[in-house]
Design a protein around this motif. Structure first.
Motif, short mmCIF file in Angstrom:
data_model
loop_
_atom_site.label_atom_id
_atom_site.label_comp_id
_atom_site.label_asym_id
_atom_site.label_seq_id
_atom_site.Cartn_x
_atom_site.Cartn_y
_atom_site.Cartn_z
N ALA A 456 6.50 -5.96 -8.53
CA ALA A 456 5.04 -5.83 -7.92
C ALA A 456 4.10 -6.75 -8.74
CB ALA A 456 4.84 -4.47 -8.06
N ALA A 457 4.10 -7.06 -10.00
CA ALA A 457 3.34 -8.06 -10.72
C ALA A 457 3.58 -9.56 -10.16
CB ALA A 457 3.41 -7.92 -12.19
N LEU A 459 4.85 -10.45 -7.28
CA LEU A 459 4.43 -10.59 -5.99
C LEU A 459 2.74 -10.68 -5.85
CD1 LEU A 459 4.63 -10.20 -2.79
CD2 LEU A 459 4.64 -7.79 -2.98
N LEU A 460 2.02 -9.82 -6.83
CA LEU A 460 0.50 -9.93 -6.82
C LEU A 460 0.03 -11.31 -7.29
CD1 LEU A 460 -2.20 -8.95 -6.69
CD2 LEU A 460 -1.89 -7.80 -9.10
N TRP A 471 7.32 -13.23 -1.18
CA TRP A 471 8.60 -12.63 -1.51
C TRP A 471 9.84 -13.35 -0.62
CZ3 TRP A 471 8.65 -10.52 -6.03
CH2 TRP A 471 9.74 -9.67 -6.24
N LYS A 483 9.60 -6.95 0.10
CA LYS A 483 8.13 -7.02 0.30
C LYS A 483 7.60 -5.86 0.51
CE LYS A 483 4.29 -9.34 2.34
NZ LYS A 483 3.78 -10.17 3.41
N LEU A 486 7.36 -3.08 -2.33
CA LEU A 486 6.46 -3.62 -3.40
C LEU A 486 5.09 -3.59 -3.01
CD1 LEU A 486 8.82 -6.39 -4.98
CD2 LEU A 486 8.66 -4.02 -5.87
N CYS A 490 1.87 -3.34 -5.49
CA CYS A 490 1.18 -4.38 -5.71
C CYS A 490 -0.50 -4.21 -5.60
CB CYS A 490 1.83 -5.40 -4.85
SG CYS A 490 0.60 -6.95 -4.86
N TYR A 494 -3.52 -4.31 -8.54
CA TYR A 494 -4.51 -5.28 -8.25
C TYR A 494 -5.95 -4.17 -8.30
CZ TYR A 494 -8.41 -7.58 -5.71
OH TYR A 494 -9.63 -8.35 -5.37
#
Length: 766
Positions: A456-457, A459-460, A471, A483, A486, A490, A494
């Protein structure tokens, strides 16, 4: 009855009273009337003090306690340390198989903290006893934990010759020749110690000890040998192929480091010649087998009295210590993991939360990095709030509660695999590291597995830097996460990492440890980069724009909730050190402070004569809690997202004269006078987060300051707290100009969670 009157025996004239039925009383149930198996189970849950009390009640209970080793093996020594009176109890429990008692006895004898021994030949006597109990603890450690006793006897050793750690090393080496069963783990520990020396001769001896340990069946030694021979094997393709096959065998046996290395090898070149599908499945097994933390871990921490805001302050302070000492991010992640795992198992008073954090860092630096945080320096970093012996005892508590398992798979471990799979540019890599460290600050992310959080980190990071494919299929195949899996996590990252609502300390100063750390040029000042708003992020992630509902991260109206360790957690009498203590350990310097302004000095002068309650711990929330505290503390952030597809999406959520400190008992330093130098100059960093105990000044500096303890004035529960300057009252009047902790006006964009995880025994199918 009248004379001459004869009565019949009818029911009117003659009646026999009815016999009353007497109910039989059932015999009362007691502990002795229960089956012996249940009695044993009850006794195993008692503390050592309670066990002795129960043993004295009845002869039958005494026989059960004395003749069953399982009772002594599982008895708890929580908040109890070996003392001359209780030494026999610890020794008896350790010999019966109690891991906690063995660890505490080994540390107590190593640092001469607890048992009273004569001055003559103390290093030899203490080292002999410490080696015995360390060896016993190594044989009783958790099966999933790596050998750990080398952490306590690692260099630097004392150059004077009377080093307790050197004695322990020699005794353990002699025991390896006599005891074949303990040979493997003990030889591994001895090799790890010798590897830390700079002499080439000792390093070569370390390799030979690893070979002997590997032959004795120690899996960790086998992996270290593989790392040592890897570079030499890469020159020959045949040898390298055999080397990778050996690594696969180690991974299949459950070695976490081998599993991680095998995933990286398969990503980089696939030397085993596997098909693309088989290679991706092997790497995805590493991610999917990542076990999550307990789903109730965060709730357990809250239930034990540690609020999210209190944990945030502790982590922020540990980040500053890491930055000042230039420790690696892995050291920080492992330290926070140890703190969370300890808090999930045992409660800690608010006044000792900082002690727990710095003790975990002392242990983790010894386990991971070459440069360590010494005990004396750690005490100084807490502004001398705690004593040397307090930190030594907390180290024993941490290691015993964690079962000797110091290192757990962390967020950074999975991040290395991801970056090897899909490399990022330098600035994006710094952003990924920045998000990973921000995630340590909050406890709302304690539930997700570290592998999922790392994905997730990533992807962010790719979304914030506008990567074309957020992704790619390559990531989905090698991680097992799509995707859609996550995106909720994600968004949660944020909302917490870049939330404008940043917790403040009790002086209403924003906590900016992570932000300052990544403002350095080495990280290209990535923390100053402007982050896109939530609406744009939702458009990039292709999710409905649902504004995240972020709850206030901390009750700023209740400074007592935040003042966990910034003030003294002990009373005035406890903070005083007698002359003998100062003679043995030397005078501790106080943390540099900033002078008061004229207005603050005037206010301070009006209340210097006020009497202070010495029974108060210095933390206003220790004795009385507000109604909000009693109701509990909810998680800091809650995110509600609309379904991404037609299917439902669910959010998963670290004294004897030995190493770091010179001997407590021998002349390791002259006694300094208590007078502080008033004309001391130092730099005032406007970007500090308010922890004036973390400075660039070392405890060995030539300048010394007079220790001065501060305590906040607690307000009545009904009174409202005004923001701004919060008056600090010194417990004793300084000789020079009056001083207080300096304030900070910096701002920060916040962060979230570290979770704990257990290493898996994956790759069994290999």
């Amino acid at each position: 009855m009248k004379a001459g009157v004869v009565h019949c025996r009818c029911s009117k004239c003659y009646s026999v009273p009815a016999r009353k039925r007497v109910r039989k009383r059932t015999p009362g149930l007691s502990l002795l009337s229960l089956p012996e198996e249940i009695v044993l189970y009850v006794l195993q849950c008692l503390s050592a003090e309670d066990l002795l009390s129960v043993r004295a009640v009845h002869s039958q209970l005494r026989d059960i306690v004395d003749h069953h080793s399982s009772v002594w093996a599982r008895v708890s020594f929580r908040d109890t340390w070996p003392s001359p009176d209780a030494l026999w109890l610890f020794e008896r429990a350790a010999e019966k198989g109690n891991f906690e008692a063995a660890v505490k006895l080994g540390i107590a004898y190593l640092y001469n903290e607890g048992p009273l021994l004569s001055d003559e030949g103390r290093a030899d006597v203490c080292g002999q006893k410490a080696s015995h109990f360390f060896s016993l603890a190594e044989s009783l450690r958790s099966p999933t934990a790596d050998p750990f006793i080398w952490v306590f006897i690692r260099p630097p050793w004392s150059p004077t010759g009377s080093c307790c750690k050197a004695v322990v090393f020699d005794r353990l080496k002699a025991e390896c020749d006599d005891n074949v069963d303990k040979r493997g783990p003990l030889l591994h520990c001895l090799a790890r110690v010798l590897q830390l020396f700079e002499e080439g001769e000792r390093r070569s001896v370390a390799v030979s000890l690893l070979e002997e340990s590997s032959q004795a069946g120690c899996l960790q030694s086998s992996y270290l040998l593989w790392e040592h021979r890897r570079k030499a094997a890469m020159a020959d393709p045949g040898r390298y192929l055999q080397c990778v096959r050996t690594l696969r065998d180690y991974a299949g046996k459950g070695c976490w480091e081998a599993q991680l290395s095998l995933a990286k090898v398969c990503i980089s070149g696939n030397p085993l010649g596997l098909e693309a599908k088989a290679c991706s499945d092997l790497v995805s097994q590493l991610f999917t087998s990542s076990s999550p933390a307990s789903p109730h871990a965060a709730q357990n921490i809250l239930r034990r009295g540690i609020k999210d805001s209190m944990r945030y302050i502790l982590v922020d302070w540990l980040v500053e210590v890491t930055t000042m000492k230039d420790f690696s991010s892995l050291t920080l992640h492992v330290t926070i993991g140890c703190v969370d795992r300890y808090l999930a198992l045992r409660s800690v008073p608010k006044a000792r939360l900082q002690l727990l954090g710095i003790a975990c860092m002392v242990v983790c630096t010894r386990y991971i990095s070459k440069e360590i945080l010494t005990i004396r320096e750690a005490v100084w970093l807490t502004d001398n709030t705690y004593k040397y012996e307090d930190l030594v005892r907390m180290m024993g508590e941490v290691v015993s509660v964690l079962g000797g398992r110091i290192r757990n798979p962390s967020l950074l471990d999975y991040g290395e695999v991801l970056l090897a799979l899909v490399p990022l540019d330098r600035r994006s890599s710094h952003l990924f590291s920045y998000i990973c460290e921000l995630s340590l600050l909050y406890s709302a992310l304690a539930s997700p597995p570290p592998a999922r959080l790392a994905c997730a980190a990533l992807l962010l990071t790719r979304a914030l830097h506008h990567h074309a494919l957020l992704w790619p299929t390559l990531l989905a195949d090698h991680t097992g996460f799509s995707k859609e899996d996550l995106v909720p996590l994600c968004v949660l990252l944020y909302a917490n990492c870049f939330s404008p609502d940043v917790p403040k300390d009790y002086r209403h100063v924003c906590l900016t440890g992570v932000k300052q750390r990544f403002e350095d040029e080495n990280f290209q000042q990535i923390s100053r980069e402007k982050v896109m708003d939530f609406k744009e992020l939702c458009q990039i992630l292709e999710v409905p724009e649902v504004e995240p509902q972020v709850e206030p991260p901390s009750p700023t109206g209740q400074p007592a909730d935040l003042h966990t360790f910034l003030a003294s957690p002990s009373s005035t009498s406890k903070r005083r050190r007698d002359d003998s203590m100062q003679a043995h350990r030397g005078s501790f310097v106080a943390t540099p402070t900033a002078e008061l302004s004229n207005q603050e000095e005037t206010l301070l002068g009006e209340i210097l004569d006020w009497s202070l309650d010495t029974s108060c711990s210095g933390y206003e929330g220790d004795h009385e809690e507000s109604e909000e505290e009693k109701d509990g503390d909810a998680s800091m952030t809650s995110i509600h997202l609309q379904p991404l597809t037609s299917a439902d999406q669910k959010l998963e959520n670290c004294r004897s004269q030995s190493s770091d400190e010179d001997s407590f008992c021998e002349a390791d330093g002259e006694v300094k006078d208590g007078r502080g130098q008033e004309n001391l100059t130092f730099s005032t960093d406007l970007h500090s987060s308010g922890y004036s105990s973390v400075q660039s000044v070392s405890p060995s500096s030539s300048s010394s300051l007079m220790p001065c303890t501060f305590q906040t004035l607690s307000s009545s529960p009904g009174s409202s707290t005004q923001p701004g300057f919060r008056l600090l009252v010194p417990l004793q009047r300084p000789r020079g100009s009056r001083q207080v902790k300096r304030k900070n006006v910096a701002a920060h964009s916040g962060g979230e969670v570290e979770e704990e995880h257990s290493a898996n025994a994956g790759f069994l199918s290999l």
